[in-house]
Design an enzyme around this catalytic site. Sequence first.
Site, PDB file in Angstrom:
ATOM      1  N   ASP A  88      69.413  50.154  32.148  1.00  0.00           N
ATOM      2  CA  ASP A  88      68.242  49.265  32.697  1.00  0.00           C
ATOM      3  C   ASP A  88      67.844  48.769  31.338  1.00  0.00           C
ATOM      4  O   ASP A  88      68.318  48.764  30.312  1.00  0.00           O
ATOM      5  CB  ASP A  88      67.119  50.292  33.495  1.00  0.00           C
ATOM      6  CG  ASP A  88      66.566  51.097  32.714  1.00  0.00           C
ATOM      7  OD1 ASP A  88      66.562  51.481  31.512  1.00  0.00           O
ATOM      8  OD2 ASP A  88      65.699  51.836  33.514  1.00  0.00           O
ATOM      9  N   HIS A  89      66.367  47.918  31.574  1.00  0.00           N
ATOM     10  CA  HIS A  89      65.774  47.356  30.748  1.00  0.00           C
ATOM     11  C   HIS A  89      65.261  48.306  29.537  1.00  0.00           C
ATOM     12  O   HIS A  89      65.085  47.975  28.256  1.00  0.00           O
ATOM     13  CB  HIS A  89      64.389  46.560  31.237  1.00  0.00           C
ATOM     14  CG  HIS A  89      63.735  47.555  31.984  1.00  0.00           C
ATOM     15  ND1 HIS A  89      64.002  48.083  33.185  1.00  0.00           N
ATOM     16  CD2 HIS A  89      62.364  48.049  31.609  1.00  0.00           C
ATOM     17  CE1 HIS A  89      62.994  48.803  33.635  1.00  0.00           C
ATOM     18  NE2 HIS A  89      62.184  48.796  32.865  1.00  0.00           N
ATOM     19  N   CYS A 120      68.687  54.458  30.148  1.00  0.00           N
ATOM     20  CA  CYS A 120      67.608  54.214  30.464  1.00  0.00           C
ATOM     21  C   CYS A 120      66.486  54.586  29.576  1.00  0.00           C
ATOM     22  O   CYS A 120      66.857  55.025  28.476  1.00  0.00           O
ATOM     23  CB  CYS A 120      67.412  54.376  31.937  1.00  0.00           C
ATOM     24  SG  CYS A 120      67.045  56.112  32.241  1.00  0.00           S
ATOM     25  N   GLY A 121      65.357  54.329  29.671  1.00  0.00           N
ATOM     26  CA  GLY A 121      64.325  54.767  28.793  1.00  0.00           C
ATOM     27  C   GLY A 121      64.330  56.252  28.513  1.00  0.00           C
ATOM     28  O   GLY A 121      64.202  56.872  27.510  1.00  0.00           O
ATOM     29  N   THR A 122      64.487  57.213  29.506  1.00  0.00           N
ATOM     30  CA  THR A 122      64.548  58.690  28.999  1.00  0.00           C
ATOM     31  C   THR A 122      65.933  59.310  29.314  1.00  0.00           C
ATOM     32  O   THR A 122      66.175  60.237  28.896  1.00  0.00           O
ATOM     33  CB  THR A 122      63.829  59.382  30.273  1.00  0.00           C
ATOM     34  OG1 THR A 122      64.264  58.988  31.451  1.00  0.00           O
ATOM     35  CG2 THR A 122      62.338  59.110  29.891  1.00  0.00           C
ATOM     36  N   ILE A 139      66.872  60.158  32.160  1.00  0.00           N
ATOM     37  CA  ILE A 139      66.716  61.061  33.364  1.00  0.00           C
ATOM     38  C   ILE A 139      66.835  60.484  34.719  1.00  0.00           C
ATOM     39  O   ILE A 139      67.579  60.902  35.596  1.00  0.00           O
ATOM     40  CB  ILE A 139      65.123  61.517  33.392  1.00  0.00           C
ATOM     41  CG1 ILE A 139      64.886  62.448  32.285  1.00  0.00           C
ATOM     42  CG2 ILE A 139      64.902  62.454  34.643  1.00  0.00           C
ATOM     43  CD1 ILE A 139      63.406  62.953  31.855  1.00  0.00           C
ATOM     44  N   GLY A 140      66.248  59.182  34.766  1.00  0.00           N
ATOM     45  CA  GLY A 140      66.513  58.622  36.085  1.00  0.00           C
ATOM     46  C   GLY A 140      68.083  58.166  36.384  1.00  0.00           C
ATOM     47  O   GLY A 140      68.642  58.466  37.435  1.00  0.00           O
ATOM     48  N   MET A 141      68.617  57.644  35.290  1.00  0.00           N
ATOM     49  CA  MET A 141      69.887  57.569  35.520  1.00  0.00           C
ATOM     50  C   MET A 141      70.933  58.564  35.852  1.00  0.00           C
ATOM     51  O   MET A 141      72.045  58.666  36.573  1.00  0.00           O
ATOM     52  CB  MET A 141      70.670  56.828  33.891  1.00  0.00           C
ATOM     53  CG  MET A 141      70.251  55.515  33.689  1.00  0.00           C
ATOM     54  SD  MET A 141      71.050  54.028  34.824  1.00  0.00           S
ATOM     55  CE  MET A 141      70.822  52.851  33.993  1.00  0.00           C
ATOM     56  N   HIS A 175      82.830  72.465  28.156  1.00  0.00           N
ATOM     57  CA  HIS A 175      82.262  73.413  29.357  1.00  0.00           C
ATOM     58  C   HIS A 175      82.213  72.767  30.560  1.00  0.00           C
ATOM     59  O   HIS A 175      82.546  73.450  31.744  1.00  0.00           O
ATOM     60  CB  HIS A 175      81.150  74.136  29.043  1.00  0.00           C
ATOM     61  CG  HIS A 175      81.106  74.989  27.654  1.00  0.00           C
ATOM     62  ND1 HIS A 175      80.320  75.990  27.598  1.00  0.00           N
ATOM     63  CD2 HIS A 175      82.126  74.923  26.536  1.00  0.00           C
ATOM     64  CE1 HIS A 175      80.425  76.507  26.326  1.00  0.00           C
ATOM     65  NE2 HIS A 175      81.676  75.896  25.857  1.00  0.00           N
ATOM     66  N   ARG A 226      64.204  55.830  24.621  1.00  0.00           N
ATOM     67  CA  ARG A 226      62.779  56.087  24.063  1.00  0.00           C
ATOM     68  C   ARG A 226      62.504  57.517  23.851  1.00  0.00           C
ATOM     69  O   ARG A 226      61.764  57.889  23.306  1.00  0.00           O
ATOM     70  CB  ARG A 226      61.767  55.894  25.431  1.00  0.00           C
ATOM     71  CG  ARG A 226      61.690  54.363  26.056  1.00  0.00           C
ATOM     72  CD  ARG A 226      60.711  54.121  27.179  1.00  0.00           C
ATOM     73  NE  ARG A 226      60.831  52.918  27.628  1.00  0.00           N
ATOM     74  CZ  ARG A 226      60.697  52.424  28.565  1.00  0.00           C
ATOM     75  NH1 ARG A 226      60.515  53.475  29.721  1.00  0.00           N
ATOM     76  NH2 ARG A 226      61.072  51.267  29.241  1.00  0.00           N
ATOM     77  N   ARG A 275      87.993  79.706  31.784  1.00  0.00           N
ATOM     78  CA  ARG A 275      86.820  80.191  32.607  1.00  0.00           C
ATOM     79  C   ARG A 275      85.959  79.040  33.056  1.00  0.00           C
ATOM     80  O   ARG A 275      85.476  79.049  34.070  1.00  0.00           O
ATOM     81  CB  ARG A 275      86.261  81.050  31.760  1.00  0.00           C
ATOM     82  CG  ARG A 275      85.390  80.686  30.556  1.00  0.00           C
ATOM     83  CD  ARG A 275      85.033  81.639  29.788  1.00  0.00           C
ATOM     84  NE  ARG A 275      83.792  81.469  28.811  1.00  0.00           N
ATOM     85  CZ  ARG A 275      84.179  80.711  27.556  1.00  0.00           C
ATOM     86  NH1 ARG A 275      85.445  80.813  27.271  1.00  0.00           N
ATOM     87  NH2 ARG A 275      83.313  80.575  26.711  1.00  0.00           N
ATOM     88  N   HIS A 276      85.989  77.705  32.199  1.00  0.00           N
ATOM     89  CA  HIS A 276      85.240  76.892  32.709  1.00  0.00           C
ATOM     90  C   HIS A 276      85.620  76.145  33.790  1.00  0.00           C
ATOM     91  O   HIS A 276      84.892  75.367  34.488  1.00  0.00           O
ATOM     92  CB  HIS A 276      84.863  75.745  31.343  1.00  0.00           C
ATOM     93  CG  HIS A 276      84.489  76.492  30.216  1.00  0.00           C
ATOM     94  ND1 HIS A 276      83.039  76.899  30.521  1.00  0.00           N
ATOM     95  CD2 HIS A 276      84.933  76.605  29.086  1.00  0.00           C
ATOM     96  CE1 HIS A 276      82.935  77.599  29.314  1.00  0.00           C
ATOM     97  NE2 HIS A 276      83.796  77.282  28.472  1.00  0.00           N
ATOM     98  N   ARG A 308      84.349  77.421  36.958  1.00  0.00           N
ATOM     99  CA  ARG A 308      82.820  77.019  37.292  1.00  0.00           C
ATOM    100  C   ARG A 308      82.774  75.845  37.549  1.00  0.00           C
ATOM    101  O   ARG A 308      81.981  75.542  38.595  1.00  0.00           O
ATOM    102  CB  ARG A 308      82.133  77.343  35.840  1.00  0.00           C
ATOM    103  CG  ARG A 308      82.151  78.729  35.628  1.00  0.00           C
ATOM    104  CD  ARG A 308      81.602  78.965  33.962  1.00  0.00           C
ATOM    105  NE  ARG A 308      82.025  80.513  33.530  1.00  0.00           N
ATOM    106  CZ  ARG A 308      81.820  80.978  32.476  1.00  0.00           C
ATOM    107  NH1 ARG A 308      81.429  80.177  31.397  1.00  0.00           N
ATOM    108  NH2 ARG A 308      82.041  82.184  32.391  1.00  0.00           N
TER     109      ARG A 308
HETATM  110  C1  RB5 Z   1      61.790  52.268  33.049  1.00  0.00           C
HETATM  111  O1  RB5 Z   1      60.412  52.121  32.687  1.00  0.00           O
HETATM  112  C2  RB5 Z   1      62.022  53.893  33.098  1.00  0.00           C
HETATM  113  O2  RB5 Z   1      61.265  54.439  34.191  1.00  0.00           O
HETATM  114  C3  RB5 Z   1      63.451  54.097  33.202  1.00  0.00           C
HETATM  115  O3  RB5 Z   1      64.122  53.383  31.994  1.00  0.00           O
HETATM  116  C4  RB5 Z   1      63.671  55.611  32.938  1.00  0.00           C
HETATM  117  O4  RB5 Z   1      63.339  56.301  31.840  1.00  0.00           O
HETATM  118  C5  RB5 Z   1      63.970  56.367  34.267  1.00  0.00           C
HETATM  119  O5  RB5 Z   1      64.247  57.403  34.308  1.00  0.00           O
END
Ligand code: RB5
Length: 148
Positions: free
Chosen positions: A8-9, A65-67, A69-71, A98, A109, A132-133, A136
């Site tokens: 993403d951006h 992405c920024g974190t 996490i979302g991806m 694994h 970020r 073993r993996h 799982r």
């Molecule tokens: C975008 O601002 C941010 O939320 C996205 O890049 C990401 O970190 C989401 O998990």
Amino acid sequence: MKVAIASDHGGINIREEIKSLLEELNIEYVDFGCECKTSVDYPDYALPVAEKVANGEFDKGILICGTGIGMSIAANKVKGIRCALVHDTFSAKATREHNDSNILAMGERVIGPGLARDIAKIWLSTDFEGGRHENRVGKITKYEAEHI
Ligand code: RB5
């Protein structure tokens, strides 16, 4: 190996860094965006890449992405996807050995381009250990087959 990559951006710079790594390693890839002229929604990039990996069109995917996490949350909704959110080189190796992860997610970020490059290089070159993996990972696949 064929790799699908997208961000993403919030992940444009690391996406460019990883594309240059893939070129250096002579690994075929397709960049699925974003063009990122404005802010975009990460599921619009994670889900198509995850589907292309799940259906075998691509061997592996890399999402930024920024974190990260979302991806990773979005990609892991697709049946057959084992997306690992990784911000250190130990986990990059371990998740291939694994978990047989087929998508790597990172957050721009959270880490810089140098570490992201090292993580991707290790992740792309490490094989699944099996043994073993296998059992799982097989339990996850079985759950998907029965419930999803
Ligand atoms: C975008 O601002 C941010 O939320 C996205 O890049 C990401 O970190 C989401 O998990």
